[in-house]
Design a protein around this motif. Structure first.
Motif, PDB file in Angstrom:
ATOM      1  N   ALA A  98       8.078   1.793  52.845  1.00 34.60           N
ATOM      2  CA  ALA A  98       8.551   0.781  53.311  1.00 34.60           C
ATOM      3  C   ALA A  98       9.378  -0.013  51.822  1.00 34.60           C
ATOM      4  O   ALA A  98      10.316  -0.678  51.963  1.00 34.60           O
ATOM      5  CB  ALA A  98       7.838  -0.179  53.804  1.00 34.60           C
ATOM      6  N   LEU A  99       8.718   0.041  50.780  1.00 32.49           N
ATOM      7  CA  LEU A  99       9.252  -0.756  49.626  1.00 32.49           C
ATOM      8  C   LEU A  99      10.495   0.258  49.262  1.00 32.49           C
ATOM      9  O   LEU A  99      11.304  -0.347  48.902  1.00 32.49           O
ATOM     10  CB  LEU A  99       8.038  -0.756  48.497  1.00 32.49           C
ATOM     11  CG  LEU A  99       8.487  -1.115  47.218  1.00 32.49           C
ATOM     12  CD1 LEU A  99       9.164  -2.477  47.317  1.00 32.49           C
ATOM     13  CD2 LEU A  99       7.401  -1.161  46.247  1.00 32.49           C
ATOM     14  N   ALA A 100      10.389   1.739  49.104  1.00 33.39           N
ATOM     15  CA  ALA A 100      11.289   2.416  48.789  1.00 33.39           C
ATOM     16  C   ALA A 100      12.712   2.138  49.692  1.00 33.39           C
ATOM     17  O   ALA A 100      13.677   1.885  49.357  1.00 33.39           O
ATOM     18  CB  ALA A 100      10.868   3.888  48.817  1.00 33.39           C
ATOM     19  N   LEU A 103      13.991  -1.195  48.783  1.00 35.22           N
ATOM     20  CA  LEU A 103      14.814  -1.017  47.422  1.00 35.22           C
ATOM     21  C   LEU A 103      16.045  -0.327  47.596  1.00 35.22           C
ATOM     22  O   LEU A 103      17.010  -0.598  47.000  1.00 35.22           O
ATOM     23  CB  LEU A 103      14.038  -0.370  46.468  1.00 35.22           C
ATOM     24  CG  LEU A 103      12.747  -1.017  45.906  1.00 35.22           C
ATOM     25  CD1 LEU A 103      11.802  -0.230  45.052  1.00 35.22           C
ATOM     26  CD2 LEU A 103      13.023  -2.338  45.236  1.00 35.22           C
ATOM     27  N   VAL A 104      16.050   0.815  48.229  1.00 27.63           N
ATOM     28  CA  VAL A 104      17.543   1.703  48.516  1.00 27.63           C
ATOM     29  C   VAL A 104      18.335   0.661  49.362  1.00 27.63           C
ATOM     30  O   VAL A 104      19.528   0.784  48.837  1.00 27.63           O
ATOM     31  CB  VAL A 104      17.105   2.653  49.416  1.00 27.63           C
ATOM     32  CG1 VAL A 104      18.469   3.518  49.777  1.00 27.63           C
ATOM     33  CG2 VAL A 104      16.426   3.837  48.553  1.00 27.63           C
ATOM     34  N   ALA A 105      18.000  -0.280  50.084  1.00 30.79           N
ATOM     35  CA  ALA A 105      19.002  -1.024  50.927  1.00 30.79           C
ATOM     36  C   ALA A 105      19.429  -2.182  49.689  1.00 30.79           C
ATOM     37  O   ALA A 105      20.707  -2.620  49.909  1.00 30.79           O
ATOM     38  CB  ALA A 105      18.196  -1.939  52.046  1.00 30.79           C
ATOM     39  N   ALA A 107      19.738  -1.372  46.545  1.00 25.75           N
ATOM     40  CA  ALA A 107      20.610  -0.643  45.639  1.00 25.75           C
ATOM     41  C   ALA A 107      21.925  -0.244  46.469  1.00 25.75           C
ATOM     42  O   ALA A 107      23.225  -0.327  45.575  1.00 25.75           O
ATOM     43  CB  ALA A 107      20.079   0.667  45.594  1.00 25.75           C
ATOM     44  N   ASP A 108      21.936  -0.548  47.566  1.00 27.66           N
ATOM     45  CA  ASP A 108      23.340  -0.139  48.422  1.00 27.66           C
ATOM     46  C   ASP A 108      24.074  -1.170  48.191  1.00 27.66           C
ATOM     47  O   ASP A 108      25.207  -1.507  48.191  1.00 27.66           O
ATOM     48  CB  ASP A 108      23.035   0.303  49.847  1.00 27.66           C
ATOM     49  CG  ASP A 108      22.693   1.358  50.161  1.00 27.66           C
ATOM     50  OD1 ASP A 108      22.902   2.205  49.116  1.00 27.66           O
ATOM     51  OD2 ASP A 108      22.017   1.706  51.189  1.00 27.66           O
ATOM     52  N   ALA A 109      23.455  -2.582  47.844  1.00 32.30           N
ATOM     53  CA  ALA A 109      24.205  -3.651  47.934  1.00 32.30           C
ATOM     54  C   ALA A 109      24.475  -4.153  46.600  1.00 32.30           C
ATOM     55  O   ALA A 109      25.221  -5.124  46.219  1.00 32.30           O
ATOM     56  CB  ALA A 109      23.470  -4.848  48.479  1.00 32.30           C
ATOM     57  N   SER A 110      23.754  -3.421  45.561  1.00 34.97           N
ATOM     58  CA  SER A 110      24.026  -3.665  43.987  1.00 34.97           C
ATOM     59  C   SER A 110      24.161  -2.586  43.244  1.00 34.97           C
ATOM     60  O   SER A 110      23.156  -1.815  43.270  1.00 34.97           O
ATOM     61  CB  SER A 110      22.800  -4.612  43.556  1.00 34.97           C
ATOM     62  OG  SER A 110      22.765  -4.748  42.387  1.00 34.97           O
TER      63      SER A 110
END
Length: 124
Positions: A98-100, A103-105, A107-110
């Protein structure tokens, strides 16, 4: 790969606290990671912060809790505007996944978050 990088060294709350506050803190939104510490009398007398006992990660509508002790206790809360809609106690593997995902979400935004995730996966 993100979940594997988070899982590789993390058997305790202190390791996750280090990863979240050192490796990822500069790219996560301010205030999204809180670490609570337990301080012994010796820690207080020597001015040390103690050892991490609980981590709270707030990303979007998910709040992830990891509490230490002999065996880590992990929870995932779904919150909307401060109201907890669901609360699930999960295994450490489910918590890491869930944390990963969160974090990927992020990263998609930043672009900065994406670079930090690349460094985490590469181990640098």
């Amino acid at each position: 790969m993100v979940a594997a990088a988070l899982r590789q060294d993390a058997a305790d709350v202190a390791t996750y606290a280090r990863v979240l506050t050192v490796t990822l803190a500069d790219v996560l939104p301010p205030g999204s990671v809180e670490v609570e510490y337990e301080r012994s009398l010796s820690d207080r007398l020597k001015g040390r912060e103690g050892h991490p006992s609980r981590i709270v990660v707030r990303l979007g509508e998910r709040t992830l809790f990891l509490a230490g002790g002999g065996r880590p206790v992990a929870e995932i809360h779904h919150e909307v505007r401060g109201v907890v809609l669901s609360r699930d106690q999960v295994t450490l593997d489910v918590w890491v996944q869930a944390l990963a995902r969160e974090l990927v979400a992020q990263a998609d935004a930043s672009a900065r978050a994406a670079e930090a995730l690349r460094r985490l996966v590469a181990g640098t």
